[in-house]
Design a protein around this motif. Structure first.
Motif, short mmCIF file in Angstrom:
data_model
loop_
_atom_site.label_atom_id
_atom_site.label_comp_id
_atom_site.label_asym_id
_atom_site.label_seq_id
_atom_site.Cartn_x
_atom_site.Cartn_y
_atom_site.Cartn_z
N ILE A 116 0.84 -1.20 0.00
CA ILE A 116 0.00 0.00 0.00
C ILE A 116 0.88 1.25 0.00
CG2 ILE A 116 -1.63 1.31 1.41
CD1 ILE A 116 -2.60 -1.56 2.40
N ASN A 117 1.90 1.25 0.85
CA ASN A 117 2.77 2.43 0.96
C ASN A 117 3.49 2.76 -0.34
OD1 ASN A 117 2.14 2.86 3.63
ND2 ASN A 117 3.89 1.74 4.43
N LEU A 118 3.74 1.73 -1.14
CA LEU A 118 4.44 1.95 -2.41
C LEU A 118 3.47 2.02 -3.58
CD1 LEU A 118 7.56 -0.26 -1.69
CD2 LEU A 118 7.56 2.20 -2.08
N PRO B 146 -10.30 0.89 2.82
CA PRO B 146 -10.68 2.00 3.69
C PRO B 146 -10.28 3.32 3.03
CG PRO B 146 -9.40 0.36 4.91
CD PRO B 146 -9.37 -0.04 3.47
N PHE C 150 -8.74 6.00 3.85
CA PHE C 150 -7.36 6.46 4.02
C PHE C 150 -6.43 5.70 3.08
CE2 PHE C 150 -3.18 5.69 5.84
CZ PHE C 150 -2.71 6.99 5.98
N VAL C 151 -6.60 4.38 3.04
CA VAL C 151 -5.73 3.54 2.22
C VAL C 151 -5.96 3.85 0.74
CG1 VAL C 151 -5.26 1.15 1.54
CG2 VAL C 151 -5.59 1.72 3.96
N MET D 286 -4.32 6.99 -0.28
CA MET D 286 -2.88 6.86 -0.42
C MET D 286 -2.52 6.13 -1.72
SD MET D 286 -0.17 5.86 2.45
CE MET D 286 -1.03 4.41 2.82
N LEU E 68 2.78 6.31 -0.09
CA LEU E 68 3.07 7.13 1.10
C LEU E 68 4.02 8.29 0.79
CD1 LEU E 68 2.48 7.31 4.14
CD2 LEU E 68 4.33 5.69 4.55
N VAL E 69 4.89 8.12 -0.20
CA VAL E 69 5.84 9.21 -0.52
C VAL E 69 5.08 10.46 -0.96
CG1 VAL E 69 7.64 9.96 -2.13
CG2 VAL E 69 7.86 7.76 -0.95
N TRP F 261 2.01 11.12 -0.40
CA TRP F 261 1.12 11.48 0.72
C TRP F 261 1.87 12.34 1.73
CZ3 TRP F 261 0.66 10.79 6.00
CH2 TRP F 261 -0.61 11.00 6.54
N VAL F 262 3.10 11.92 2.08
CA VAL F 262 3.89 12.70 3.04
C VAL F 262 4.31 14.03 2.41
CG1 VAL F 262 6.05 12.80 4.36
CG2 VAL F 262 4.72 10.68 4.30
N ILE G 212 -8.41 3.15 11.49
CA ILE G 212 -7.07 3.57 11.05
C ILE G 212 -6.76 4.92 11.67
CG2 ILE G 212 -5.66 4.25 9.06
CD1 ILE G 212 -7.01 2.06 7.48
N ALA H 75 13.71 7.16 0.40
CA ALA H 75 12.27 7.49 0.40
C ALA H 75 12.04 8.86 1.04
CB ALA H 75 11.48 6.41 1.12
N MET I 111 10.33 12.27 -0.39
CA MET I 111 9.22 12.95 0.29
C MET I 111 9.48 14.46 0.41
SD MET I 111 8.59 10.20 3.34
CE MET I 111 7.72 8.64 3.03
N THR J 68 9.59 2.59 3.76
CA THR J 68 8.82 3.80 3.40
C THR J 68 8.04 4.29 4.61
OG1 THR J 68 8.73 3.10 1.10
CG2 THR J 68 7.15 4.77 1.78
N LEU K 296 7.79 12.83 9.74
CA LEU K 296 6.63 13.40 10.44
C LEU K 296 6.53 12.96 11.91
CD1 LEU K 296 3.84 12.83 7.74
CD2 LEU K 296 5.18 14.91 8.13
#
Lengths: 165, 424
Positions: free
Chosen positions: A97-99, A141, A143-144, A147, A153-154, A156-157, B24, B45, B49, B141, B149
């Motif tokens: 998910i993060n990638l 969900p 949020f997921v 993203m 996540l990259v 997203w952050v 979550i 990563a 960011m 990641t 953060l």
């Protein structure tokens, strides 16, 4: 977000991270080099089936063990588009998910899939199609989904940091 | 609303007033950890960011441990990057000769207290549950997000309570407790859950044994393995912990996702047969299997307690011809303590190799790789095919008594048969 691909089937349960990407190659930090060791502990010839539009179809508890992100980075480097499985280990699923690699739990789709099956995933609607047979899963969900839609996540952050200014 | 210990820790580290399993939430980290494998991938990563600095250098710890001392040029380059990045960011950094295996270092050096949240770029970050902290393993990641953060996203886990009764018999340790749990729930039984070890039997497990038990929570798929803080915790942290802490416990009426019991008094030494940590059997069922290498070490069982147990077996005895033994103290601190106590001399006299602290051969990296057809008994946490070398080698997981006894006998054996009944 609709995603189409061709099934490559790993017909086994508890396929762990060490089979997917063995420890000796953890001293590699470039995904283009990592990819040459994907599936080394399982069946290196599987790499030859990754044609750039692959949806991996996997069994129970896929990706258990180590937190090594090398597994997902190597999959992405081969152009794997999504992973559909009976169930997933937690860190593997997070890493996907993060990638930005959708990780979808759908045992019925796994049962229906054969090597080369046409797979379509509509993540918002929780829809998985295998050779035009439709299977419903709980939608990701919000949020997921957000993203995955942003690409992981990259981004997203990066957006969060930009908001902070 | 009643809550489990894990839920209470997560509420205290998030912006939400209440939460339930499946929610979550964004969770703030008290510590972020990475090593020479997960760190450099996370740094890349983090650069992507657009984050230049870590959120709080004092809450970041980097440890060179996996391919340490550097195995080859590639490994040396990773450690170089870890070192330079750590100095530039001003974070805590344990270089070669200063620390050891990450999860040993953070606990032994007093970084960890009950109620903390620790995000680690290593699956065995669950070890911090031994101290009552929500330590959880994440990919690089995720770690980059934590570095930038100071938080990570988390689906709130349910809690499986492991009720411990009685006192362990001789040669039965914390390792056997977690192997007993794995034999009951398997390698996926804890997925999306936290294991909480409680009950009257918990008091008879030392901190080192709790570390062994919590360490393998991830082998059941669990997010962490919590021992609620008690007198054992307080005694361990006295003079060691760098910060104040308070006792948190699950509410008696908190909703649980599952419950199981382990009768410590009824346990016998166990082994996990290859190729799964869930493939658990009493040592007697594996007895007679010839053993080529014994490996005592790793983040689960390279503690001073393990080295003392192994030394008690090896004292006045020799490693069997045809068998090799490697002892890996999990930290510089343990190494020094073992030296002071004369344990290292016992190992050398027995014909064992004593290694510098390192993750080493546990993950198949270096310093003790197995050849095809070889069988190892290891106090480590994974016995997957190919884990410690050849995909035609076999690894049995066991406690330090069982491992050392195998070195003496040259085969898997009940340690009582080597040392004598009840002698520890």
């Amino acid at each position: 977000m609709i995603l189409d691909g061709t099934a490559v089937v790993i017909d086994a349960d508890d396929v762990n991270t060490d089979l997917l990407y063995p420890g000796p190659y953890l001293n590699i930090d470039d995904p283009e080099q990592m990819k040459h060791h994907l599936f080394d502990g399982l069946d290196p010839s599987l790499r030859g089936e990754l044609t750039g539009d692959t949806v991996l179809v996997v069994g129970e508890n896929f990706g258990g063990g180590s937190s090594r992100e090398h597994v997902v980075l190597a999959m992405k480097a081969w152009g794997v588009r999504a992973v559909v499985g009976r169930s997933f280990a937690r860190i593997f699923s997070r890493n996907g998910i993060n990638l930005g690699l959708p990780v979808i739990t759908c045992p019925e789709a796994v049962a229906a899939a054969r090597p080369g099956s046409a797979i379509r995933i509509a993540a918002e609607r929780g829809l998985v199609e295998v050779d035009a047979r439709r299977f419903q899963v709980p939608p990701l969900p919000p949020f997921v989904l957000d993203m995955v839609r942003r690409g992981g996540l990259v981004p997203w952050v990066r957006a969060r940091l930009a908001e902070r200014g | 609303m009643p809550h489990t210990l894990a839920e209470k820790i997560l509420i205290a580290h998030s912006e939400v007033e209440d939460l339930a399993p499946g929610d979550i939430v964004q969770v703030r980290c008290d510590l972020v950890l990475a090593n020479d494998v997960s760190g450099p991938v996370a740094f890349t990563a983090m650069e992507r960011m657009g984050a230049d600095r870590v959120f709080d250098p004092d809450k970041v710890v980097m440890v060179a441990d996996h391919f340490m001392p550097a195995k080859d040029v590639r490994s040396a380059e990773l450690q170089q990057r870890l070192r330079e990045w750590s100095h530039r960011q001003g974070v805590h950094f344990f270089d070669q000769g200063r620390g050891g295996i990450e999860h040993a270092v953070l606990i032994e050096e007093g970084f960890v207290v009950p109620g903390m949240v620790i995000a680690g770029g290593d699956s065995h970050t669950c070890t911090y549950g031994a101290v009552g902290a929500f330590g959880t393993g994440l990919g690089s990641t995720d770690i980059a997000c934590c570095l930038a953060l100071g938080e990570f996203w988390q689906s709130v886990p349910g809690t499986i309570r492991v009720e411990l009764e009685g006192r362990p018999a001789p040669f039965v340790t914390g390792k056997d407790v977690i192997l007993a749990v794995l034999s009951q729930i398997g390698v996926a039984g804890g997925t999306g859950k936290v294991l909480e070890f409680s009950g009257p039997g918990a008091a008879s497990l030392t901190m080192d044994e709790r570390r062994a038990a919590a360490n393998m929570a991830v082998e059941a798929g669990a997010e962490t393995g919590l021992f609620p803080a008690d007198e054992v915790t307080a005694a361990y942290l006295d003079g060691r912990a760098g910060r104040a802490w308070e006792v948190l416990r699950s509410d008696p009426d908190a909703e649980l996702a599952g419950r199981l019991g382990v009768d410590l008094g009824g346990l016998e030494p166990l082994v996990a047969r290859p190729p799964s940590p869930g493939n658990v059997a009493p040592v007697a069922e594996a007895a007679g299997r010839p053993v080529h290498q014994v490996y005592i070490g790793n983040c689960a069982n390279g503690t001073i307690t393990d080295l003392r147990q192994a030394a008690a077996v090896m004292k006045g005895r020799k490693v069997q011809r045809g068998t090799r033994m490697i002892v890996v103290p999990s930290s510089q601190r343990v190494y020094r303590q073992a030296l002071r106590e004369g344990l290292l001399e016992i190992f050398l006299d027995a014909g064992a190799v004593v290694s510098t602290p390192t993750c080493g051969a546990c993950f198949g990296g270096h310093m003790g790789i197995l050849a095809p057809g070889e069988v190892a008994v290891a106090t480590t946490n994974r016995n997957f095919t190919g884990r410690m070398g050849s995909d035609r080698a076999e690894v049995y997981l066991a406690n330090a008594w069982v491992a050392a006894a195998a070195a003496v006998a040259g085969e898997i054996v009940d340690p009582a048969a080597v040392v004598g009944e009840g002698s520890p």
